[in-house]
Structure formats: C-alpha cells, structure tokens
Scaffold this motif. Structure first.
Motif, short mmCIF file in Angstrom:
data_model
loop_
_atom_site.label_atom_id
_atom_site.label_comp_id
_atom_site.label_asym_id
_atom_site.label_seq_id
_atom_site.Cartn_x
_atom_site.Cartn_y
_atom_site.Cartn_z
N ALA A 1 19.30 4.68 24.45
CA ALA A 1 20.54 4.10 24.96
C ALA A 1 21.62 5.17 25.08
O ALA A 1 21.55 6.23 24.43
N LYS A 2 22.62 4.88 25.89
CA LYS A 2 23.77 5.77 26.00
C LYS A 2 24.48 5.86 24.65
O LYS A 2 24.57 4.87 23.93
N SER A 3 25.01 7.02 24.32
CA SER A 3 25.69 7.20 23.03
C SER A 3 26.88 6.28 22.89
O SER A 3 27.27 5.90 21.77
N GLN B 1 27.00 3.00 20.65
CA GLN B 1 27.32 2.99 19.22
C GLN B 1 28.72 2.47 18.94
O GLN B 1 29.00 1.98 17.84
N GLY C 1 26.75 -1.98 18.55
CA GLY C 1 26.60 -0.65 17.98
C GLY C 1 25.90 -0.70 16.64
O GLY C 1 24.99 0.10 16.37
N SER D 1 22.25 -1.64 17.17
CA SER D 1 21.45 -0.55 17.73
C SER D 1 21.00 0.43 16.65
O SER D 1 19.91 1.00 16.73
N HIS D 2 21.83 0.63 15.62
CA HIS D 2 21.41 1.47 14.48
C HIS D 2 20.30 0.78 13.70
O HIS D 2 19.36 1.42 13.23
N CYS E 1 17.68 3.07 17.36
CA CYS E 1 17.70 3.54 18.74
C CYS E 1 17.88 5.05 18.81
O CYS E 1 18.37 5.68 17.86
N TYR F 1 19.91 7.89 20.97
CA TYR F 1 21.11 7.90 21.80
C TYR F 1 21.15 9.12 22.71
O TYR F 1 20.86 10.24 22.28
N ASP G 1 23.35 11.60 24.55
CA ASP G 1 24.70 12.15 24.59
C ASP G 1 24.82 13.00 25.85
O ASP G 1 24.37 14.15 25.88
#
Length: 205
Positions: free
Chosen positions: A38-40, A43, A49, A52-53, A57, A59, A61
């Motif tokens: 996923a996109k950073s 988060q 967010g 997702s942790h 996931c 991320y 960046d």
C-alpha cells in the motif's frame, strides 16, 4: 496456496486492481487474511492506518527514503518466509476502471517466486464500483443507493515460473498478466500511472 503439479507454495497473491474495494473483498475471500502493498500515506488514515499495521502491510514510500528496505526486498522476504501471512500485490501500481488492465511492474516477480494470480471484475448495469473519477463520498453514496453491487473473483492456479521467467522478471510479469487478461476478459492497455494522473487532473479540473 500450493501448486498441484510441483507442490511449491505461493505466499504472493497478484491481482488486477479495479477499485479500493478489492482490498476488502480479497480479505474476505482469502483462506488467510493477507497483507497488502500500500501507499505509505495509508498509515496516516484514521483507523485504516492502524488496521494496515495489524495486517502487516508493506508500504510504498514514493519519496524514496534511502534507509528503508525496497518494496522488492520486502516482497522477497514474505515470499520465502511462511511465518508471514500472504501478501497481495497489485502490479499495475494503481486502480483502473474495470475495463482495462495496465502493464505490470516487475517488483513481485524479481525473485522468481511462485505467485497466486487473481482476477477481479465488477459487472454492473447502472453504477460501476470501479468508477474513480468521482470523489469518494459521492462514490460511496451511489454504491449504497444501488440494490446490490456485484463482484466476480477468479482464483487462478498457482503460477510457478520456468527458468526463463526466473531470469527475466518482465517476461514473468507479462505472462501472469496475460493469464489474468484471458480469464477476466478485460482489455489490454499500455497506459501508465502518469497517464492516469493526467487524466484525473483534466477530468476534475
């Protein structure tokens, strides 16, 4: 997710990406709740967010922090260690409109690991769950105003690369993409993420 012919297990799920709904649908349809690339920025999204942790996931960046592991390295770690849950990779790098599949990036294929291809489609009559040129609140409202929303998920057999594909990630990515195209009956597109960004800017003014 084991190949019936070779017994090789795949811990990477690769799928076309038509809508943000893909994530929730793959969560419920998978044997094990997978993590995602996923996109950073995810988060920082309230609730999502934190979740997702919990999903562990990976991320992306796009600013490119020099100290961070590359996404490719992290995907490789997930592929070889089954202590992790499966990881879902959307090789197109962005969502589309449920009509086309964009070229696949090679990050999920560099290590030459087996993958589990998945094809996702959203048949519709009035409003497409994959329509993304509108703003998010309007999109959600229109979906809830429909009697039902339909989705088709096709789980393809585990794809084990041959030696040529292991040595050529671009070929491996292309062949997996063609398998998803064949099953989904979506159209081939050569457009890029940059093309999509330019289109959305022009569309939204």
């Amino acid at each position: 997710m084991v190949c019936k012919e070779t017994g090789e297990r795949a811990n990477i799920i690769v799928s076309n990406h038509s809508s943000y709904l893909d994530i929730f649908l793959l969560m419920t349809a998978s044997e094990d709740v997978p993590g995602f690339v996923a996109k950073s920025e995810v988060q920082k999204v309230p609730l999502f967010g934190w979740i997702s942790h919990f999903w562990r996931c990976i991320y992306v960046d796009r600013a490119g922090s020099p100290k961070a592991k590359s996404v490719t390295e992290q995907i490789h770690e997930r592929a070889v260690s089954h202590d992790f849950p499966p990881i879902v990779v959307f090789p197109e790098g962005t969502t589309t409109n449920n009509l086309f599949i964009l070229p696949f990036k090679t990050g999920a294929f560099v290590g030459g690991h087996a993958v589990k291809p998945v094809a996702i489609k959203y048949p519709y009559k009035y409003f497409s769950p994959a329509w993304e040129s509108c703003h998010f609140p309007y999109h959600v409202l229109r979906m809830f105003l429909q009697v039902y929303n339909e989705c088709e998920i096709y789980w393809l057999p585990v794809y084990v690369p041959n030696e040529e594909e292991k040595q050529n990630p671009a070929l491996y990515a292309q062949n997996v993409r063609e398998a998803i195209l064949e099953v989904s009956k979506l159209k081939d597109s050569g457009a890029s993420l940059e093309d999509k960004i330019a289109f959305l800017k022009a569309k939204r003014g």
